[in-house]
Design a protein around this motif. Structure first.
Motif, PDB file in Angstrom:
ATOM      1  N   LYS A  21       0.822  -1.216   0.000  1.00 48.42           N
ATOM      2  CA  LYS A  21       0.000   0.000   0.000  1.00 48.42           C
ATOM      3  C   LYS A  21       0.852   1.261   0.000  1.00 48.42           C
ATOM      4  CE  LYS A  21      -4.085  -1.550   2.619  1.00 48.42           C
ATOM      5  NZ  LYS A  21      -4.835  -1.289   3.873  1.00 48.42           N
ATOM      6  N   THR A 362      -8.148  -2.000   6.566  1.00 52.09           N
ATOM      7  CA  THR A 362      -7.933  -2.426   5.177  1.00 52.09           C
ATOM      8  C   THR A 362      -8.496  -1.455   4.141  1.00 52.09           C
ATOM      9  OG1 THR A 362      -9.952  -3.784   5.276  1.00 52.09           O
ATOM     10  CG2 THR A 362      -7.839  -4.884   5.725  1.00 52.09           C
ATOM     11  N   ARG A 381      -9.112  -2.743  -3.490  1.00 52.87           N
ATOM     12  CA  ARG A 381      -8.968  -3.218  -2.108  1.00 52.87           C
ATOM     13  C   ARG A 381     -10.037  -4.234  -1.762  1.00 52.87           C
ATOM     14  NH1 ARG A 381      -6.830   1.514   1.851  1.00 52.87           N
ATOM     15  NH2 ARG A 381      -5.623   2.676   0.345  1.00 52.87           N
TER      16      ARG A 381
END
Length: 402
Positions: A21, A362, A381
């Motif tokens: 990320k 997340t 995602r």
């Protein structure tokens, strides 16, 4: 598929997902820290750069290689610890979800984003200190802690409390744990023996900062501005960080302390997953029967948040409790004798608690430094977290123990 293999894949996947990320090369701030040393006399945080300069030529590339090596070593250590702990009780969903939350947490996300920061060195040394304490090497442990203070004074908040916790748990039977036992002469002597050097070092550095405020500022800023890969803005900022006194930062930042703790985005986005991790420790080690020990775990996990009173990089500070809780789990697991038995199912409230925490770590983008943004759009995602739910589904039925 073998349960151990599923757990391995789950944690590897989660770690890679979190790291990708935000992973990048070291920014100006971290590079400037590695450029600092003792060339202008004693300077706080100068030890790491001094040792680095003795071993290698200080270039942007060498800083990148060093930073990547430190971060990789940190990931290897925490992954090995997690895997060892999970294999001891692979049917425990409290244990599984605790480590899953850690590998998805903002600590891992920011550790990749802040590659090259001295925080990583501090946590590497903290793991070493706890390892030494576990093996009753109480002469070497404080020496390592002292060097960590010289590398970064943040060690006082990140290393010393969790190390004292390791020492206490290592010396006192957790089944008969009591706060009164901490004040026994034997434990107090060992705590004093451990704390004497690092605390004296912290006082020394603090006194130096108060009495030599800004003496070296002009020299340091001139030096950093001559480094081709350090911007002028960063040179000014780092020079201030190295020369301003602690009391100055407290006066500047303490007025925002309550707001940062209780009324910020971090209170929700970080606080809820932190509380979930604390609850998993409470359930895994059945600490309802040992509330005094649980109280200490909670205290040391939130202690790093006191840094909000002296520093403005609030999102980085909010990540520290995750790592402290990870270390606390490791310490407790080595002392509790866990029977390999089928553990109780999570309640509906616990499942809801997990889902909310999971979605926060997340799907909610983190506020990153240098105006950067996380990789992966929301739709991507959502696709990337599906394998995690699938593996959890495969793991939901505990295997019989032999």
């Amino acid at each position: 598929m073998n349960r151990k293999v599923l757990l391995f894949v789950l944690f590897v996947y989660s770690l890679i997902f979190s790291v990708l990320k935000t992973l990048r090369s070291p920014n100006d701030w971290s590079e400037a820290h590695w450029m600092m040393d003792y060339r202008f006399g004693f300077t706080k945080r100068g030890l790491a750069g001094e040792i680095f300069g003795l071993l290698f030529e200080k270039t942007e590339f060498s800083i990148l290689i060093l930073s990547a090596g430190i971060l990789f070593l940190l990931y290897v250590l925490i992954f090995n610890i997690a895997l060892k702990e999970i294999y001891q009780q692979e049917n425990s969903f409290y244990r599984i979800l605790f480590f899953l939350m850690f590998f998805l947490s903002q600590y891992i996300i920011f550790s990749a984003h802040l590659i090259g920061y001295l925080d990583h060195v501090v946590f590497l040394l903290t793991i070493l200190v706890i390892f030494l304490i576990k093996r009753k090497k109480l002469f070497l442990a404080p020496i390592v802690a002292m060097f960590s203070i010289f590398i970064h004074e943040i060690s006082f908040f990140l290393m010393l409390p969790i190390s004292c916790f390791a020492l206490i748990v290592n010396e006192i039977s957790v089944e008969r744990f009591s706060l009164k036992n901490i004040f026994s002469s034997i434990i107090l002597k060992k705590l004093i023996l451990f704390l004497a050097l690092p605390v004296a070092t912290t006082i020394l550095i603090s006194t130096f900062q108060e009495t030599n405020n800004e003496i070296h500022f002009s020299v340091i800023v001139k030096y950093l501005k001559e480094v081709p890969f350090i911007s002028e803005k960063t040179a000014d900022s780092v020079s201030s960080a190295y020369t301003k006194s602690f009391s100055y930062y407290f006066k500047e930042e303490s007025s925002s302390f309550i707001q940062r703790i209780f009324l910020s985005k971090g209170t929700i986005f970080y606080g809820i997953p932190i509380l979930f991790s604390i609850w998993m420790i409470f359930r895994e080690f059945k600490l309802k029967y040992n509330l005094q020990l649980f109280g200490i775990v909670v205290a040391i996990s939130i202690l790093p948040l006191l840094l909000h009173a002296v520093a403005y990089d609030t999102y980085r500070i909010w990540t520290f409790p995750f790592m402290i809780l990870f270390l606390a789990f490791w310490i407790l697991s080595s002392k509790f004798t866990m029977k390999k038995e089928k553990t109780g199912k999570l309640s509906n409230l616990e499942i809801a608690f997990f889902i909310i925490s999971f979605l926060l770590v997340t799907l909610v983008p983190n506020y990153l430094f240098d105006n950067e943004v996380e990789r992966f759009s929301l739709p991507i995602r959502l696709l990337l977290i599906l394998p995690i739910f699938f593996i959890l589904y495969l793991l939901k039925k505990p295997q019989p123990n032999v």
